[in-house]
Design a protein around this motif. Structure first.
Motif, PDB file in Angstrom:
ATOM      1  N   GLU A 112       6.811  39.617 242.976  1.00  0.00           N
ATOM      2  CA  GLU A 112       7.012  38.319 242.483  1.00  0.00           C
ATOM      3  C   GLU A 112       8.480  38.301 241.791  1.00  0.00           C
ATOM      4  O   GLU A 112       8.678  38.616 240.841  1.00  0.00           O
ATOM      5  N   ASP A 113       9.494  37.611 242.312  1.00  0.00           N
ATOM      6  CA  ASP A 113      10.529  37.347 241.851  1.00  0.00           C
ATOM      7  C   ASP A 113      10.650  36.461 240.395  1.00  0.00           C
ATOM      8  O   ASP A 113       9.958  35.507 240.652  1.00  0.00           O
ATOM      9  N   VAL A 114      11.170  37.036 239.434  1.00  0.00           N
ATOM     10  CA  VAL A 114      11.210  36.236 238.254  1.00  0.00           C
ATOM     11  C   VAL A 114      12.566  36.038 237.803  1.00  0.00           C
ATOM     12  O   VAL A 114      13.502  37.225 237.954  1.00  0.00           O
ATOM     13  N   PRO A 115      12.786  35.210 236.972  1.00  0.00           N
ATOM     14  CA  PRO A 115      14.521  34.935 236.616  1.00  0.00           C
ATOM     15  C   PRO A 115      14.810  35.938 235.531  1.00  0.00           C
ATOM     16  O   PRO A 115      13.844  36.667 234.662  1.00  0.00           O
ATOM     17  N   LEU A 116      16.006  36.416 235.217  1.00  0.00           N
ATOM     18  CA  LEU A 116      16.188  37.382 234.152  1.00  0.00           C
ATOM     19  C   LEU A 116      15.671  36.778 232.851  1.00  0.00           C
ATOM     20  O   LEU A 116      15.253  37.505 231.885  1.00  0.00           O
ATOM     21  N   SER A 117      15.344  35.366 232.602  1.00  0.00           N
ATOM     22  CA  SER A 117      14.854  35.117 231.312  1.00  0.00           C
ATOM     23  C   SER A 117      13.154  35.368 231.214  1.00  0.00           C
ATOM     24  O   SER A 117      12.761  35.320 230.031  1.00  0.00           O
ATOM     25  N   ARG A 118      12.609  35.737 232.191  1.00  0.00           N
ATOM     26  CA  ARG A 118      11.399  36.218 232.084  1.00  0.00           C
ATOM     27  C   ARG A 118      11.133  37.693 232.172  1.00  0.00           C
ATOM     28  O   ARG A 118      10.114  38.293 232.705  1.00  0.00           O
ATOM     29  N   GLU A 198      28.869  36.739 242.406  1.00  0.00           N
ATOM     30  CA  GLU A 198      27.900  36.475 241.787  1.00  0.00           C
ATOM     31  C   GLU A 198      27.916  36.937 240.192  1.00  0.00           C
ATOM     32  O   GLU A 198      28.752  37.776 240.173  1.00  0.00           O
ATOM     33  N   SER A 199      27.072  36.324 239.338  1.00  0.00           N
ATOM     34  CA  SER A 199      27.403  36.945 237.899  1.00  0.00           C
ATOM     35  C   SER A 199      26.612  38.101 237.643  1.00  0.00           C
ATOM     36  O   SER A 199      25.721  38.458 238.633  1.00  0.00           O
ATOM     37  N   LYS A 200      26.877  38.712 236.621  1.00  0.00           N
ATOM     38  CA  LYS A 200      26.163  40.007 236.353  1.00  0.00           C
ATOM     39  C   LYS A 200      24.839  40.074 236.135  1.00  0.00           C
ATOM     40  O   LYS A 200      24.221  40.584 236.394  1.00  0.00           O
ATOM     41  N   ASP A 201      24.374  38.627 235.651  1.00  0.00           N
ATOM     42  CA  ASP A 201      23.129  38.530 235.142  1.00  0.00           C
ATOM     43  C   ASP A 201      22.294  38.478 236.669  1.00  0.00           C
ATOM     44  O   ASP A 201      21.216  38.782 236.502  1.00  0.00           O
ATOM     45  N   ASP A 202      22.971  37.725 237.370  1.00  0.00           N
ATOM     46  CA  ASP A 202      22.011  37.572 238.565  1.00  0.00           C
ATOM     47  C   ASP A 202      21.863  38.774 239.355  1.00  0.00           C
ATOM     48  O   ASP A 202      20.870  39.007 240.150  1.00  0.00           O
ATOM     49  N   ILE A 203      22.908  39.721 239.346  1.00  0.00           N
ATOM     50  CA  ILE A 203      22.828  40.818 240.101  1.00  0.00           C
ATOM     51  C   ILE A 203      21.810  41.871 239.277  1.00  0.00           C
ATOM     52  O   ILE A 203      21.111  42.421 240.106  1.00  0.00           O
ATOM     53  N   LEU A 204      21.798  41.935 238.119  1.00  0.00           N
ATOM     54  CA  LEU A 204      20.922  42.618 237.352  1.00  0.00           C
ATOM     55  C   LEU A 204      19.370  41.876 237.642  1.00  0.00           C
ATOM     56  O   LEU A 204      18.414  42.884 237.854  1.00  0.00           O
TER      57      LEU A 204
END
Length: 749
Positions: A112-118, A198-204
Motif C-alpha cells: 500500500e503506497d503511502v505519502p511521506l507524511s504518513r 523529482e524531489s528528494k522527498d518523493d524519491i525517499l
C-alpha cells in the motif's frame, strides 16, 4: 688510374668549402634559425620500455573525451522508462469503521503506497542511517558511497549498500533486480535524471514504498502492519530502526522466524541507531533509551480467509454497482477502503454463530447441509455493521449473507400488513385492516377475491386451524391463511411495491407470484432483508444501505455520492407493523430473540420442506437478519434440514432466533436501551380482550366483546360475509374478515 685526382674541369664538379657556416643539407633537419638540430639520443635501459609522456597525456585526454562523449550520448539515449508492473502493483486495504483496524488485504502484491507524511520521521531517518546518510546532499549517484560500501563489506564493518537510495529506488521502480552490466548502466543514467526531475522527498517515499521487508510485505506500510500491526506513522523509534535493519537482509533479520540470527540483527539495529545519533536525527537520551523491540511471530495474512473474503466481495460489489469504483479500477489496486463494519459487532456475530450452531454440528448428513448467513444494519444510517457469509470464504465461496436463492418464508408477512396500512386497504367486505381486524385462520381455506374464490387454499403449519383471530394474533403465530387473504385484499402489486419501498430489490425472484407471496416464496438475501427491516425500524424512512465510510486512491480522497433519505413508506404504516412485531417476540414464535432491557420487533420464517429457517428482527438501534440454510456441499443443491443439530425440525424461532438474540445482546451491551417511538394507525392501540366462545361468523349485532382466538379446529368453507352482513364496529373493536392465507411451506414460522 684509380689514384688519379678527378678531373677538376669535369662539368658539375666543385670543391667543397669546408669553412662554410650554413647547414649541411645532408646532415639532418634544422630549426627555425637554420641551425642544425641535434639528434635525440637513443633510450637505453629501463626507459626504453615506457611510452613517451606526450603520448600518455594524449591517450588519457582522448579517453576522457571519449568517456564524456559516451556519457552525454548515454544520457541522451537512455530515457526514464515507465514504472515496472511489480513496482506499481498494490493491494486494496480494507479497514473497519474506526479507520485503524485492518480488516483485509486484497491483491496479488501486499503493498500500500503511502505519502511521506504518513511515514514516521524516525523511520525516514532510520532508513537513511542504514542505507544512505548523504542522501539529501548527493546528486543521485555516489562514487564514494559505492567505494565505501565495498570497503565496509570486505572489512566486515557492516553491510551498507554501495548504491544510493536514488539508485535503489530506480532499480525497484523502473528496472528490476537482475544483475547485468546493461542494467547497471541504465540505472546510472536514470538515477541522474530522476534526481534532477523529482524531489528528494518523493524519491525517499518511492524507495520506502517499493522496498521489500520480508513476510511478503512490499513497502513500509505493509511492513509496519506485518511486523507490528501498526500503520507506518505509528511505529516507535526502536521499531523504526528494526524496519530499517530489514532493508539489509529481510528474511535473515526476521528474528521471530530466525532467532539464531538475533545477534546479527541486533548489531545491525544498533548500527542504525548509532547512525541516527551521529547525524543528529535523535538525541543521546533517545538513543540510550531505545531497546531492541519485541518482534511477534508472523500473524496470518489479512487476506480473504474466514469472514474477510465475504466482506471484501460484498464491498467490491457495492462499489461497482453503486458506480463509485468499477471492478476494473479496483483490480488495479491502491485503494484504502474504510468500511462501515464495526469490529466489535463483527466479532460478536461470528462468535454467536459459532456458539449457537457451528460448535454443535456433528457428523450427520443433515449437519453437513447447514449453512448460516446473516447481516446487521444500523436503522438510522443504513450502514452495514456486520456480515456473516459462512464458515470460511476459502472453503465456501458463495456468501450466505448476499445470496438470493433461498425463499424468505414468513419473514415476508410484515410487508403485507405494512402495505395494507400504507394503502388504506380494506377486507373483501369493506373494513379497514388494522392489527385487530379478525380473519378466518383455518388451514386450507380458499382465498376470496372480488369475484369469489381464487382457488388458492394454503395450509397452515402442521395443518392447524385457528378459527377467527385478529391480525396481531395471526402475526404472532405466523398464520398463512390470514396473510394470503390479506395479500389479496391489499392487492399483490401494492404489496410488491411496498416491499420495494422498504428495501427489497424490485427484481427479486417471486416477489409477486400472487397471494402465495404470503408464504414468503420471494428469494431475498439476508442483507436485503436486514435493510428492509431497518427501514421499518426507521419509521419507513428509506436510505440505501452502504458499506463504505471513506475511500482513498493512493492517498487521494475519492468522493462517495451522498444518499438522501426519503419517506417512501408512511410512518404510521411502518410503526404499526413494528408494534405487532414486538408481540411476536414477547408472545409468539420469536421468544428466543428477547434481549434484556430492549424492545425487540421480529418475525420468524421457515420455508418449504424445512430447507431454510429465518429470523428477522430489530431494536431501535440495530436491524439484523439470520438465515439457516440447507445446502448439499457436493453440488450446492438445496436440502431439507430435518434432523440438523439433533432437532426434528429447524424453524426460525430456533437456532436463527438464538443467534440473533445472543448477537444483539452482545452488540448492544454498552448501549443505553431505547424504546420504540411509534405513531400508530388509527384503531391500532391496545388489543381488546376476546371472548372465549367465538362464533363461526359475525352476528347481525356484534357483542361488546369480539370473538376469541380459540376457534373450532375444523375449517370452514363458507365465503366471507358480505359488507351488508357486517356491522360497524367501534375503533377499538376488532373487525371481521374471513378468507384463507397462504405460504409455500406448511410451516408459517
Amino acid at each position: 688510374m684509380s689514384d688519379e685526382q678527378p678531373d677538376q674541369q669535369h662539368p658539375g664538379w666543385a670543391p667543397r668549402d669546408l669553412t662554410a657556416t650554413g647547414p649541411d643539407p645532408e646532415s639532418g633537419p634544422t630549426d627555425k634559425n637554420g641551425k642544425q638540430k641535434q639528434k635525440r639520443p637513443k633510450r637505453t635501459g629501463w626507459r626504453r620500455f615506457f611510452p613517451r609522456w606526450r603520448w600518455v597525456v594524449g591517450t588519457i585526454l582522448g579517453f576522457l573525451l571519449l568517456c564524456i562523449g559516451l556519457f552525454f550520448l548515454g544520457y541522451a539515449l537512455v530515457p526514464i522508462p515507465d514504472p515496472n508492473d511489480a513496482a506499481t502493483a498494490q493491494s486494496n486495504v480494507y479497514l473497519y469503521a474506526d479507520g485503524k483496524s485492518q480488516l483485509a488485504i486484497d491483491g496479488a502484491v501486499n503493498r500500500e503506497d503511502v505519502p511521506l507524511s504518513r511515514i514516521a520521521l524516525t523511520t525516514q531517518h532510520a532508513a537513511l542511517a542504514a542505507e544512505d546518510r548523504n542522501f539529501y546532499n548527493e546528486r543521485g549517484i555516489s562514487i564514494t558511497g559505492t567505494l565505501r560500501g565495498l570497503f565496509n563489506t570486505v572489512t566486515g564493518k557492516g553491510k551498507q549498500s554501495g548504491s544510493t537510495i536514488t539508485q535503489q529506488y530506480v532499480k525497484n521502480y523502473y528496472l528490476g533486480q537482475e544483475q547485468t552490466i546493461v542494467r547497471k548502466i541504465k540505472e546510472l543514467f536514470i538515477s541522474i535524471k530522476v534526481d534532477r526531475n523529482e524531489s528528494k522527498d518523493d524519491i525517499l517515499a518511492g524507495y520506502l514504498n517499493t522496498s521489500y521487508f520480508g513476510r511478503n510485505a512490499y513497502g513500509i506500510q505493509a511492513a509496519s502492519q506485518a511486523y507490528f500491526s501498526k500503520d507506518a506513522d505509528q511505529v516507535t523509534l526502536a521499531q523504526s530502526a528494526y524496519l530499517a535493519t530489514l532493508l539489509n537482509a529481510p528474511s535473515a533479520y526476521d528474528v521471530a522466524a530466525h532467532p539464531e540470527n538475533k545477534p546479527q540483527a541486533k548489531a545491525r539495529w544498533q548500527y542504525v541507531l548509532d547512525g541516527m545519533l551521529k547525524e543528529k536525527w535523535i538525541t543521546q537520551a533517545q538513543h540510550d533509551a531505545a531497546a531492541f523491540p519485541d518482534v511477534p511471530d508472523a500473524h496470518p495474512s489479512a487476506g480473504l480467509s474466514g469472514q474477510r473474503g465475504y466482506i471484501v466481495e460484498a464491498v467490491k460489489n457495492y462499489l461497482d454497482t453503486a458506480g463509485i469504483v468499477s471492478s476494473d479500477e479496483l483490480a488495479a489496486g491502491g485503494y484504502r477502503i474504510t468500511t462501515t463494519l464495526q469490529k466489535s459487532k463483527q466479532d460478536d456475530l461470528t462468535k454467536s454463530v459459532k456458539q449457537q450452531v457451528t460448535d454443535k454440528l456433528g457428523s450427520s448428513t443433515a449437519d453437513s447441509y447447514v449453512q448460516i448467513g446473516a447481516a446487521s444494519v444500523d436503522p438510522a444510517t443504513a450502514k452495514v455493521r456486520a456480515l456473516y457469509g459462512g464458515t470460511d470464504y476459502l472453503k465456501h465461496y458463495i456468501s450466505n449473507a448476499t445470496r438470493k436463492d433461498f425463499a424468505v418464508g414468513s419473514t415476508f408477512k410484515p410487508f403485507i400488513f405494512t402495505s395494507a396500512v400504507q394503502n388504506h386497504s380494506t377486507t373483501q367486505d369493506g373494513r379497514t385492516i388494522t392489527p385487530y381486524t379478525i380473519y378466518n385462520g383455518n388451514s386450507q381455506r380458499e382465498v376470496q377475491g372480488p369475484d369469489g374464490s381464487t382457488g388458492y387454499a394454503p395450509p397452515n403449519e402442521d395443518g392447524r386451524n385457528y378459527g377467527n383471530i385478529t391480525v396481531s394474533t395471526a402475526m404472532d403465530n405466523s398464520v398463512n391463511a390470514v396473510f394470503a387473504q390479506m395479500a389479496e385484499d391489499v392487492g399483490t402489486d401494492n404489496v410488491a411495491s411496498t416491499a420495494a419501498d422498504l428495501g427489497v430489490p424490485k427484481k427479486t425472484t417471486n416477489l409477486n407470484p400472487g397471494p402465495s407471496m404470503a408464504l414468503g416464496v420471494a428469494q431475498v438475501s439476508p442483507l436485503d432483508m436486514a435493510h428492509a427491516y431497518a427501514t421499518l425500524a426507521n419509521h419507513g424512512n428509506y436510505r440505501p444501505y452502504t458499506f463504505v465510510e471513506k475511500l482513498t486512491k493512493n492517498g487521494d480522497p475519492v468522493s462517495i455520492p451522498g444518499e438522501d433519505d426519503s419517506q417512501k413508506t408512511p410512518r404510521e404504516a411502518a410503526d404499526t407493523t413494528t408494534s405487532m412485531l414486538t408481540s411476536v417476540v414477547q408472545n409468539g414464535t420469536g421468544a428466543a430473540a428477547q434481549v434484556p432491557g430492549w424492545e425487540v420487533a421480529g418475525k420468524t420464517g421457515t420455508i418449504d420442506d424445512d430447507k431454510a429457517a429465518w429470523f428477522a428482527g430489530y431494536t431501535p438501534a440495530l436491524s439484523t437478519v439470520v438465515a439457516m440454510m440447507g445446502e448439499d456441499p457436493k453440488n450446492g443443491n438445496q436440502k431439507p434440514l430435518y434432523g440438523a443439530l439433533g432437532l426434528n425440525r429447524v424453524n426460525g424461532g430456533g437456532p436463527p432466533a438464538q443467534i440473533w438474540g445472543q448477537y444483539t445482546a452482545g452488540a448492544l451491551e454498552n448501549t443505553t436501551p431505547v424504546r420504540f417511538d411509534l405513531e400508530l394507525q388509527s384503531g391500532a392501540s391496545p388489543e381488546p380482550t376476546l371472548s372465549p366462545s367465538p362464533s363461526e361468523s359475525p352476528s347481525e349485532t356484534p357483542s361488546s366483546e369480539p370473538p376469541s382466538s380459540s376457534a373450532p379446529a375444523s375449517p370452514t368453507t363458507e365465503p366471507p360475509v358480505s359488507p351488508s352482513d357486517t356491522p360497524t364496529l367501534p375503533t377499538e373493536t376488532p373487525t371481521f374478515s374471513f378468507g384463507p392465507d397462504e405460504n409455500t411451506d406448511p410451516s408459517p414460522n
